[in-house]
Design an enzyme around this catalytic site. Structure first.
Site, PDB file in Angstrom:
ATOM      1  N   LYS A 109       1.268   4.283  -2.828  1.00 53.12           N
ATOM      2  CA  LYS A 109       0.670   5.640  -2.784  1.00 53.12           C
ATOM      3  C   LYS A 109       2.113   6.643  -2.724  1.00 53.12           C
ATOM      4  O   LYS A 109       1.779   7.567  -3.326  1.00 53.12           O
ATOM      5  CB  LYS A 109       0.244   5.714  -1.229  1.00 53.12           C
ATOM      6  CG  LYS A 109      -1.284   5.257  -1.071  1.00 53.12           C
ATOM      7  CD  LYS A 109      -2.104   5.771  -2.094  1.00 53.12           C
ATOM      8  CE  LYS A 109      -3.791   5.094  -1.838  1.00 53.12           C
ATOM      9  NZ  LYS A 109      -4.717   5.604  -2.675  1.00 53.12           N
ATOM     10  N   TYR A 114       0.950  -1.243  -0.097  1.00 54.76           N
ATOM     11  CA  TYR A 114       0.014   0.028   0.033  1.00 54.76           C
ATOM     12  C   TYR A 114       0.971   1.304   0.148  1.00 54.76           C
ATOM     13  O   TYR A 114       0.708   2.321  -0.914  1.00 54.76           O
ATOM     14  CB  TYR A 114      -1.008  -0.283   1.101  1.00 54.76           C
ATOM     15  CG  TYR A 114      -1.801   0.885   1.258  1.00 54.76           C
ATOM     16  CD1 TYR A 114      -2.973   1.065   0.336  1.00 54.76           C
ATOM     17  CD2 TYR A 114      -1.678   2.285   2.098  1.00 54.76           C
ATOM     18  CE1 TYR A 114      -4.128   2.017   0.409  1.00 54.76           C
ATOM     19  CE2 TYR A 114      -2.677   3.158   2.104  1.00 54.76           C
ATOM     20  CZ  TYR A 114      -3.845   3.131   1.234  1.00 54.76           C
ATOM     21  OH  TYR A 114      -4.745   4.138   1.454  1.00 54.76           O
TER      22      TYR A 114
HETATM   23  N1  LIG Z   1     -10.311   5.619   4.264  1.00 58.36           N
HETATM   24  C1  LIG Z   1      -9.120   5.551   4.674  1.00 58.36           C
HETATM   25  O1  LIG Z   1      -8.678   5.860   5.784  1.00 58.36           O
HETATM   26  C2  LIG Z   1      -8.311   6.239   3.512  1.00 58.36           C
HETATM   27  C3  LIG Z   1      -7.027   6.893   4.040  1.00 58.36           C
HETATM   28  C4  LIG Z   1      -6.023   7.268   3.151  1.00 58.36           C
HETATM   29  C5  LIG Z   1      -6.250   7.423   1.593  1.00 58.36           C
HETATM   30  N2  LIG Z   1      -7.372   6.397   1.287  1.00 58.36           N
HETATM   31  C6  LIG Z   1      -7.711   6.390  -0.026  1.00 58.36           C
HETATM   32  O2  LIG Z   1      -8.928   6.916  -0.262  1.00 58.36           O
HETATM   33  C7  LIG Z   1      -9.359   6.313  -1.494  1.00 58.36           C
HETATM   34  C8  LIG Z   1     -11.050   6.090  -1.330  1.00 58.36           C
HETATM   35  O3  LIG Z   1     -10.854   5.055  -0.186  1.00 58.36           O
HETATM   36  P1  LIG Z   1     -12.187   4.922   0.788  1.00 58.36           P
HETATM   37  O4  LIG Z   1     -11.537   5.064   2.016  1.00 58.36           O
HETATM   38  O5  LIG Z   1     -13.136   6.072   0.571  1.00 58.36           O
HETATM   39  O6  LIG Z   1     -12.816   3.637   0.539  1.00 58.36           O
HETATM   40  P2  LIG Z   1     -13.928   2.884  -0.286  1.00 58.36           P
HETATM   41  O7  LIG Z   1     -13.755   1.599  -0.400  1.00 58.36           O
HETATM   42  O8  LIG Z   1     -15.246   3.576   0.098  1.00 58.36           O
HETATM   43  O9  LIG Z   1     -13.616   3.857  -1.613  1.00 58.36           O
HETATM   44  C9  LIG Z   1     -12.976   3.101  -2.680  1.00 58.36           C
HETATM   45  C10 LIG Z   1     -13.723   3.297  -3.985  1.00 58.36           C
HETATM   46  O10 LIG Z   1     -12.860   2.765  -4.932  1.00 58.36           O
HETATM   47  C11 LIG Z   1     -13.774   2.118  -5.951  1.00 58.36           C
HETATM   48  N3  LIG Z   1     -13.275   1.228  -6.900  1.00 58.36           N
HETATM   49  C12 LIG Z   1     -12.213   0.113  -6.466  1.00 58.36           C
HETATM   50  N4  LIG Z   1     -11.814  -0.368  -7.684  1.00 58.36           N
HETATM   51  C13 LIG Z   1     -12.540   0.366  -8.659  1.00 58.36           C
HETATM   52  C14 LIG Z   1     -12.182   0.334  -9.915  1.00 58.36           C
HETATM   53  N5  LIG Z   1     -11.545  -0.646 -10.749  1.00 58.36           N
HETATM   54  N6  LIG Z   1     -12.912   1.336 -11.001  1.00 58.36           N
HETATM   55  C15 LIG Z   1     -13.752   2.121 -10.381  1.00 58.36           C
HETATM   56  N7  LIG Z   1     -13.860   2.098  -9.017  1.00 58.36           N
HETATM   57  C16 LIG Z   1     -13.242   1.361  -8.384  1.00 58.36           C
HETATM   58  C17 LIG Z   1     -14.703   1.365  -4.981  1.00 58.36           C
HETATM   59  O11 LIG Z   1     -15.941   0.941  -5.709  1.00 58.36           O
HETATM   60  C18 LIG Z   1     -14.972   2.304  -3.998  1.00 58.36           C
HETATM   61  O12 LIG Z   1     -16.296   3.381  -4.292  1.00 58.36           O
HETATM   62  C19 LIG Z   1      -8.629   5.175  -1.787  1.00 58.36           C
HETATM   63  O13 LIG Z   1      -7.606   5.756  -2.903  1.00 58.36           O
HETATM   64  C20 LIG Z   1      -7.799   5.009  -0.463  1.00 58.36           C
HETATM   65  O14 LIG Z   1      -6.590   4.346  -0.728  1.00 58.36           O
HETATM   66  C21 LIG Z   1      -8.393   6.116   2.202  1.00 58.36           C
HETATM   67  O1  LIG Z   2      -3.928   1.769   5.765  1.00 51.90           O
HETATM   68  C1  LIG Z   2      -5.037   1.468   5.642  1.00 51.90           C
HETATM   69  O2  LIG Z   2      -5.306   0.315   6.393  1.00 51.90           O
HETATM   70  C2  LIG Z   2      -5.914   1.731   4.678  1.00 51.90           C
HETATM   71  O3  LIG Z   2      -6.584   1.147   4.259  1.00 51.90           O
HETATM   72  C3  LIG Z   2      -5.846   3.050   3.881  1.00 51.90           C
HETATM   73  C4  LIG Z   2      -5.558   4.114   4.978  1.00 51.90           C
HETATM   74  O4  LIG Z   2      -6.628   3.916   5.808  1.00 51.90           O
HETATM   75  C5  LIG Z   2      -4.766   5.178   4.868  1.00 51.90           C
HETATM   76  O5  LIG Z   2      -3.651   5.204   4.028  1.00 51.90           O
HETATM   77  C6  LIG Z   2      -4.423   5.903   6.211  1.00 51.90           C
HETATM   78  O6  LIG Z   2      -3.221   5.338   6.765  1.00 51.90           O
END
Ligand SMILES: NC(=O)c1ccc[n+]([C@@H]2O[C@H](COP(=O)([O-])OP(=O)(O)OC[C@H]3O[C@@H](n4cnc5c(N)ncnc54)[C@H](O)[C@@H]3O)[C@@H](O)[C@H]2O)c1
Ligand SMILES: O=C(O)C(=O)C[C@H](O)[C@H](O)CO
Length: 253
Positions: A162, A158
């Protein structure tokens, strides 16, 4: 004396595409862009999952539509940008699979890299190409992560994905800058979404999260909305090739 003019945070008249808009951070950012005045295309693999939110956004008087897009389908990505140029492209599609580096399978590695890096790359490539052809500039925003700036236990893949997004953004910012196209990322801390539900439900991991975030709460999707509007708008007009950490102080130490 003429006072400096505050740049606008409004997005009226702008077309925006949000990939991964069916849940979590992507949905929140898409709503925020619409509330700021943009006409937002909410995209996800299946439009059925978008209908409710798009209806609600339109009923609230904002402009939105749904579009089916699998971000890993590069032909579909090309076709989308051949048909329409967007002023703002925000990519929130992402995947996390965690394991010790010594145990990472090739399948997990490829799955994470395919969505978080390869798809992000070609989406930004096509967005940038269309923006250059349209000659109006634009803003490309990747939802990256605090894990683009630090390491994390069981997160070698991961973190690799990123960190790659940050490098890609810097290089694209150099290439697209002369055309007035800005390329940035938002780097959230842990935000409760379907992606992180298993981590939040594990008491040991939850304690780790609480110990690293300096503010007295965890992040919510609403915490990302302001950064999305800012990076999309003229208010961030001199910001490119960088990231905004929305990490509650995680990376401060
Ligand atoms: N939630 C966290 O703590 C967090 C923290 C840092 C970064 N992120 C990043 O934020 C972004 C969104 O994550 P989230 O936490 O909202 O989770 P989430 O699972 O709600 O969102 C991810 C989205 O990506 C979509 N997706 C996956 N594969 C796909 C594809 N092939 N085509 C189109 N859509 C696709 C899923 O359907 C989903 O809607 C991700 O890139 C994640 O790495 C999340
Ligand atoms: O690190 C994780 O567990 C994730 O799924 C995404 C993260 O929440 C995000 O990158 C924050 O560290």
């Amino acid at each position: 004396m003429s006072l400096p003019k505050t740049p606008s945070f409004r997005l009226d008249g702008k077309r925006a595409l949000v990939a991964g808009a069916s849940s979590g951070i992507g949905m929140a950012c898409a709503v925020a862009l619409a509330e700021a005045g943009a006409h937002v295309t909410f995209s996800a693999r299946r439009t059925e999952v978008l209908d409710g939110v798009v209806d609600d956004v339109c009923k609230a008087g904002f402009k939105a539509q749904a579009h089916a897009l699998d971000v890993t389908d590069t032909a579909a990505v090309r076709a989308l940008f051949d048909a329409q140029c967007y002023d703002i492209v925000l990519n929130s599609a992402g995947l996390a699979r965690h394991s010790a580096a010594v145990d990472t399978t090739e399948d997990d590695y490829d799955a994470v890299m395919n969505i978080n890096v390869r798809a992000a790359y070609f989406l930004a490539q096509q967005a940038g190409k269309a923006m250059i052809a349209a000659g109006k500039g634009g803003s490309i925003i990747q939802i990256s992560s605090q894990m683009a700036h630090v390491g994390g236990v069981d997160r070698a893949v991961y973190c690799s994905s990123k960190h790659a997004v940050e490098g890609m953004n810097k290089a694209m910012a150099i290439e697209f800058g002369p055309a007035g196209i800005r390329v940035n990322s938002i780097c959230p801390t842990f935000i409760l979404t379907p992606l992180t539900k298993p981590t939040f439900e594990d008491s040991e991991k939850r304690a780790w999260i609480d110990s690293k975030i300096k503010l007295p709460r965890v992040g919510e999707v609403e915490d990302i909305m302001g950064a999305a509007v800012f990076l999309a708008s003229d208010a961030s007009g001199m910001i490119t090739g960088t990231s905004i950490l929305v990490d509650g102080g995680w990376t401060a130490g």
